[in-house]
Design a protein around this motif. Structure first.
Motif, PDB file in Angstrom:
ATOM      1  N   LYS A 197     -13.749   9.719  -1.304  1.00  0.00           N
ATOM      2  CA  LYS A 197     -14.620  10.028  -2.153  1.00  0.00           C
ATOM      3  C   LYS A 197     -14.976  11.420  -2.658  1.00  0.00           C
ATOM      4  O   LYS A 197     -15.354  11.714  -3.681  1.00  0.00           O
ATOM      5  CB  LYS A 197     -15.768   9.086  -2.170  1.00  0.00           C
ATOM      6  CG  LYS A 197     -15.564   7.284  -2.113  1.00  0.00           C
ATOM      7  CD  LYS A 197     -16.862   6.648  -2.261  1.00  0.00           C
ATOM      8  CE  LYS A 197     -16.357   5.251  -2.427  1.00  0.00           C
ATOM      9  NZ  LYS A 197     -17.979   4.659  -2.579  1.00  0.00           N
TER      10      LYS A 197
ATOM     11  N   SER B 157      -5.574  -2.186   1.834  1.00  0.00           N
ATOM     12  CA  SER B 157      -6.100  -2.768   2.911  1.00  0.00           C
ATOM     13  C   SER B 157      -7.190  -1.892   3.630  1.00  0.00           C
ATOM     14  O   SER B 157      -6.981  -0.753   3.163  1.00  0.00           O
ATOM     15  CB  SER B 157      -4.998  -3.212   3.861  1.00  0.00           C
ATOM     16  OG  SER B 157      -4.383  -1.977   4.386  1.00  0.00           O
ATOM     17  N   SER B 158      -7.776  -2.579   4.553  1.00  0.00           N
ATOM     18  CA  SER B 158      -9.032  -1.838   5.213  1.00  0.00           C
ATOM     19  C   SER B 158      -8.311  -0.681   5.959  1.00  0.00           C
ATOM     20  O   SER B 158      -8.841   0.325   6.180  1.00  0.00           O
ATOM     21  CB  SER B 158      -9.951  -2.560   6.168  1.00  0.00           C
ATOM     22  OG  SER B 158      -8.953  -3.435   7.002  1.00  0.00           O
TER      23      SER B 158
ATOM     24  N   TYR C 234     -10.161   9.181  -3.828  1.00  0.00           N
ATOM     25  CA  TYR C 234     -10.512   7.847  -3.851  1.00  0.00           C
ATOM     26  C   TYR C 234     -10.403   7.473  -5.423  1.00  0.00           C
ATOM     27  O   TYR C 234     -10.028   6.196  -5.720  1.00  0.00           O
ATOM     28  CB  TYR C 234     -11.968   7.851  -3.540  1.00  0.00           C
ATOM     29  CG  TYR C 234     -12.673   6.576  -4.081  1.00  0.00           C
ATOM     30  CD1 TYR C 234     -12.876   5.522  -2.897  1.00  0.00           C
ATOM     31  CD2 TYR C 234     -13.232   6.200  -5.387  1.00  0.00           C
ATOM     32  CE1 TYR C 234     -13.515   4.489  -3.349  1.00  0.00           C
ATOM     33  CE2 TYR C 234     -13.937   5.027  -5.485  1.00  0.00           C
ATOM     34  CZ  TYR C 234     -14.055   3.995  -4.593  1.00  0.00           C
ATOM     35  OH  TYR C 234     -14.677   2.882  -4.775  1.00  0.00           O
ATOM     36  N   GLN C 235     -10.552   8.210  -6.328  1.00  0.00           N
ATOM     37  CA  GLN C 235     -10.343   8.024  -7.877  1.00  0.00           C
ATOM     38  C   GLN C 235      -8.834   7.828  -7.980  1.00  0.00           C
ATOM     39  O   GLN C 235      -8.321   7.042  -9.157  1.00  0.00           O
ATOM     40  CB  GLN C 235     -10.863   9.048  -8.564  1.00  0.00           C
ATOM     41  CG  GLN C 235     -12.432   9.253  -8.691  1.00  0.00           C
ATOM     42  CD  GLN C 235     -12.799  10.666  -9.459  1.00  0.00           C
ATOM     43  OE1 GLN C 235     -12.332  11.607  -9.158  1.00  0.00           O
ATOM     44  NE2 GLN C 235     -13.804  10.483 -10.293  1.00  0.00           N
TER      45      GLN C 235
ATOM     46  N   PRO D 253      -6.054   2.737  -6.380  1.00  0.00           N
ATOM     47  CA  PRO D 253      -6.720   1.567  -6.540  1.00  0.00           C
ATOM     48  C   PRO D 253      -7.469   1.102  -5.439  1.00  0.00           C
ATOM     49  O   PRO D 253      -6.990   0.216  -4.737  1.00  0.00           O
ATOM     50  CB  PRO D 253      -5.755   0.511  -7.297  1.00  0.00           C
ATOM     51  CG  PRO D 253      -4.446   1.179  -6.753  1.00  0.00           C
ATOM     52  CD  PRO D 253      -4.559   2.615  -6.558  1.00  0.00           C
ATOM     53  N   TRP D 254      -8.468   1.454  -5.258  1.00  0.00           N
ATOM     54  CA  TRP D 254      -9.023   1.696  -3.648  1.00  0.00           C
ATOM     55  C   TRP D 254      -9.372   0.105  -3.055  1.00  0.00           C
ATOM     56  O   TRP D 254      -8.921  -0.173  -2.136  1.00  0.00           O
ATOM     57  CB  TRP D 254     -10.312   2.482  -3.772  1.00  0.00           C
ATOM     58  CG  TRP D 254     -10.867   2.800  -2.339  1.00  0.00           C
ATOM     59  CD1 TRP D 254     -11.759   2.105  -1.318  1.00  0.00           C
ATOM     60  CD2 TRP D 254     -10.225   3.757  -1.429  1.00  0.00           C
ATOM     61  NE1 TRP D 254     -11.909   2.694  -0.343  1.00  0.00           N
ATOM     62  CE2 TRP D 254     -10.973   3.536  -0.213  1.00  0.00           C
ATOM     63  CE3 TRP D 254      -9.213   4.696  -1.579  1.00  0.00           C
ATOM     64  CZ2 TRP D 254     -10.844   4.747   1.016  1.00  0.00           C
ATOM     65  CZ3 TRP D 254      -9.270   5.736  -0.640  1.00  0.00           C
ATOM     66  CH2 TRP D 254      -9.648   5.460   0.712  1.00  0.00           C
ATOM     67  N   ASN D 255      -9.743  -0.597  -4.220  1.00  0.00           N
ATOM     68  CA  ASN D 255     -10.176  -2.018  -3.676  1.00  0.00           C
ATOM     69  C   ASN D 255      -8.957  -2.699  -3.512  1.00  0.00           C
ATOM     70  O   ASN D 255      -9.089  -3.722  -2.908  1.00  0.00           O
ATOM     71  CB  ASN D 255     -11.308  -2.689  -4.653  1.00  0.00           C
ATOM     72  CG  ASN D 255     -12.487  -1.971  -4.832  1.00  0.00           C
ATOM     73  OD1 ASN D 255     -13.011  -1.378  -3.679  1.00  0.00           O
ATOM     74  ND2 ASN D 255     -13.150  -1.974  -5.680  1.00  0.00           N
ATOM     75  N   ALA D 256      -7.782  -2.512  -3.983  1.00  0.00           N
ATOM     76  CA  ALA D 256      -6.574  -3.114  -3.783  1.00  0.00           C
ATOM     77  C   ALA D 256      -6.010  -2.675  -2.439  1.00  0.00           C
ATOM     78  O   ALA D 256      -4.923  -3.359  -2.011  1.00  0.00           O
ATOM     79  CB  ALA D 256      -5.618  -2.912  -4.766  1.00  0.00           C
TER      80      ALA D 256
ATOM     81  N   ASP E  41       0.767  -1.263   0.101  1.00  0.00           N
ATOM     82  CA  ASP E  41       0.082   0.062   0.023  1.00  0.00           C
ATOM     83  C   ASP E  41       1.072   1.377  -0.083  1.00  0.00           C
ATOM     84  O   ASP E  41       0.552   2.176  -0.700  1.00  0.00           O
ATOM     85  CB  ASP E  41      -0.946   0.123   1.049  1.00  0.00           C
ATOM     86  CG  ASP E  41      -1.792  -1.044   1.238  1.00  0.00           C
ATOM     87  OD1 ASP E  41      -2.009  -1.803   0.146  1.00  0.00           O
ATOM     88  OD2 ASP E  41      -2.786  -1.224   2.156  1.00  0.00           O
TER      89      ASP E  41
ATOM     90  N   GLN F 155      -7.395   2.188   3.605  1.00  0.00           N
ATOM     91  CA  GLN F 155      -8.415   2.967   3.341  1.00  0.00           C
ATOM     92  C   GLN F 155      -9.048   3.774   4.714  1.00  0.00           C
ATOM     93  O   GLN F 155      -9.343   5.066   4.142  1.00  0.00           O
ATOM     94  CB  GLN F 155      -9.692   1.968   2.980  1.00  0.00           C
ATOM     95  CG  GLN F 155      -9.348   1.069   1.769  1.00  0.00           C
ATOM     96  CD  GLN F 155     -10.470   0.248   1.433  1.00  0.00           C
ATOM     97  OE1 GLN F 155     -11.410   0.106   2.224  1.00  0.00           O
ATOM     98  NE2 GLN F 155     -10.245  -0.633   0.403  1.00  0.00           N
TER      99      GLN F 155
END
Length: 463
Positions: free
Chosen positions: A172, A152-153, A143-144, A147-150, A116, A156
């Motif tokens: 976002k 870790s929590s 957010y854009q 690669p947000w979904n890549a 990350d 994020q």
């Protein structure tokens, strides 16, 4: 019925600074504040022997040429003392670590996964170079850009937390440009700003961008350039009040019910008790509420004002026994996991803020407006107990505050109003009128814009 040169609606920091500027320019001013006390978010008061501010604050851009410094040097009769704010830290289960201000700092921030960290550093480098060459990133979200979904929590939550403290909104809704300029790292030439013929502020000119990018990419630590008033926020308020000439009349406990207009020209205000008339009206209350006071604003302007986004904050002030050693530093810390907060031990700037042998710490949380205030308070308090094991044994005083830290969040698809309105002789000031920096500094920037607008319109002249 009494006539004035100018009427100011609202007695917060922006309204009071407006009154100071106008009165020092020779104007006869009336200031109306609906509450009993002045200052609003720029104030301090006593709670069981502890002096608390209206939320934790750091004053940005207090260097020569910064907006508040400019106003103090040109309009204040007395300038309060300030002390260096200190450092920013991130807290995790292993303790405190400095917030990175260089590319190397992001790469070595071991509280986040290495993968990350590399993603953040690479994305940051790419965006900084794009920004350096003049590209507008204001409508591209944090957010854009990742690669947000890549991620870790934890990462994020980290990005969401810092986005919130910079803009009042999550990743976002926070522009990546705000990540670069929101904390006030990039200064202004206020004299040039006021005298320039261009009415738009250009705080991202090529030289300033290049300077910031060079420091970050070359691992030169960025100077926070942030300070705290030695005697608390009330010191700024008291300095303004001390500096106001006798030509300023202040009425507290007086709510404005209507702004009087005629042929689209602001003429005065109506209160429950009386009507007051003036050549100019300075409105320092919430810009989004302006349609409540004027019935014939253009529909397009009303629509724009409705796009102003706000956020609420909860501050918990704790009075602690001084032997609790977690807060033996000057500056601020951020907890970004689960229920994020910003903490600031302000009695380390001045021991008189707390009784002898005690310390005072403020914890600011964002509020989920879908929950009740009581549940938010309970969750926030329990978070403090979880993050600092054993702190409950040292707590002597608890005080809660609910505030709107800034009148407009600097968020994507939000709206920042202009100083000049569609109604002639009606001007706006406050943290919903300028998007530079944050808090009191942001309010001061709005006064710089007011000065410029009033000079262009010929209402005031040079000091």
């Amino acid at each position: 019925m009494k006539n004035y040169d100018s009427i100011i609606v609202g007695g917060g920091i922006s309204g009071l600074l407006s009154a100071l500027v106008l009165s020092k320019s020779g104007k006869n001013v009336l200031l109306l504040e609906k509450n009993r006390n002045l200052g609003n978010n720029c104030n301090s008061y006593l709670v069981n022997g502890y002096q608390v501010d209206t939320g934790p604050h750091a004053i940005t851009q207090l260097h020569d040429g910064g907006p508040l410094r400019y106003l103090m040097e040109n309009y204040f009769d007395y300038v309060p003392a300030f002390v260096d704010y200190g450092d920013y830290f991130i807290r995790d289960e292993d303790g405190l670590k400095e917030v990175p201000t260089t590319l190397k700092g992001y790469l070595t921030m071991d509280m986040l996964p290495r993968k990350d960290r590399l993603i953040i550093a690479q994305s940051l480098t790419k965006l900084l170079l794009s920004w350096q060459f003049g590209n507008d990133l204001s409508n591209i979200s944090v957010y854009q850009c990742l690669p947000w979904n890549a991620l870790s929590s934890d990462t994020q939550e980290f990005m969401d937390t810092f986005s919130y403290f910079l803009s009042g909104k999550q990743a976002k809704e926070t522009s990546v440009q705000r990540m670069f300029v929101g904390s006030g790292f990039i200064g202004e030439d206020i004299e040039k700003d006021i005298t320039s013929e261009n009415s738009e502020h250009k705080y991202n000119d090529r030289f300033k961008r290049l300077s910031y990018v060079s420091r970050l990419l070359n691992n030169n630590k960025v100077d926070y350039n942030q300070y705290y008033p030695r005697n608390g926020l009330k010191a700024i308020l008291n300095a303004i009040l001390y500096s106001l000439p006798e030509t300023v009349e202040i009425k507290t406990g007086t709510a404005v019910e209507q702004i009087i207009t005629e042929n689209n020209i602001a003429k005065g205000v109506l209160t429950k008790e009386e009507s007051y008339f003036a050549d100019t009206i300075i409105y320092s209350a919430f810009a989004k509420d302006l349609p409540k006071y004027i019935t014939d604003l253009p529909e397009s302007y009303i629509s724009d004002l409705s796009r102003i986004k706000q956020s609420k904050a909860l501050t918990i002030w704790l009075g602690l026994d001084e032997t609790f050693e977690e807060f033996n530093y000057t500056g601020g810390e951020v907890w970004f996991k689960d229920k994020p907060f910003w903490a600031m031990p302000i009695s380390n700037y001045n021991k008189n803020f707390a009784p002898k042998g005690k310390k005072l710490v403020g914890f600011m949380f964002s509020i989920n407006e879908g929950n009740s205030l009581e549940s938010e308070k309970l969750e926030a308090y329990n978070t403090i107990l979880r993050v600092y094991p054993g702190i409950n044994n040292y707590i002597e005083m608890i005080h809660y505050q609910i505030t709107i830290p800034e009148k407009a969040s600097v968020s994507i698809n939000g709206f920042i109003a202009d100083t000049v309105t569609p109604v002639r002789n009606l001007y706006l000031v406050g943290t919903d009128v300028d998007d530079r920096s944050m808090g009191i500094t942001r309010a001061a920037y709005s006064i710089i814009k007011l000065i410029k607008s009033l000079r262009i319109d010929g209402f005031i002249i040079e000091l």
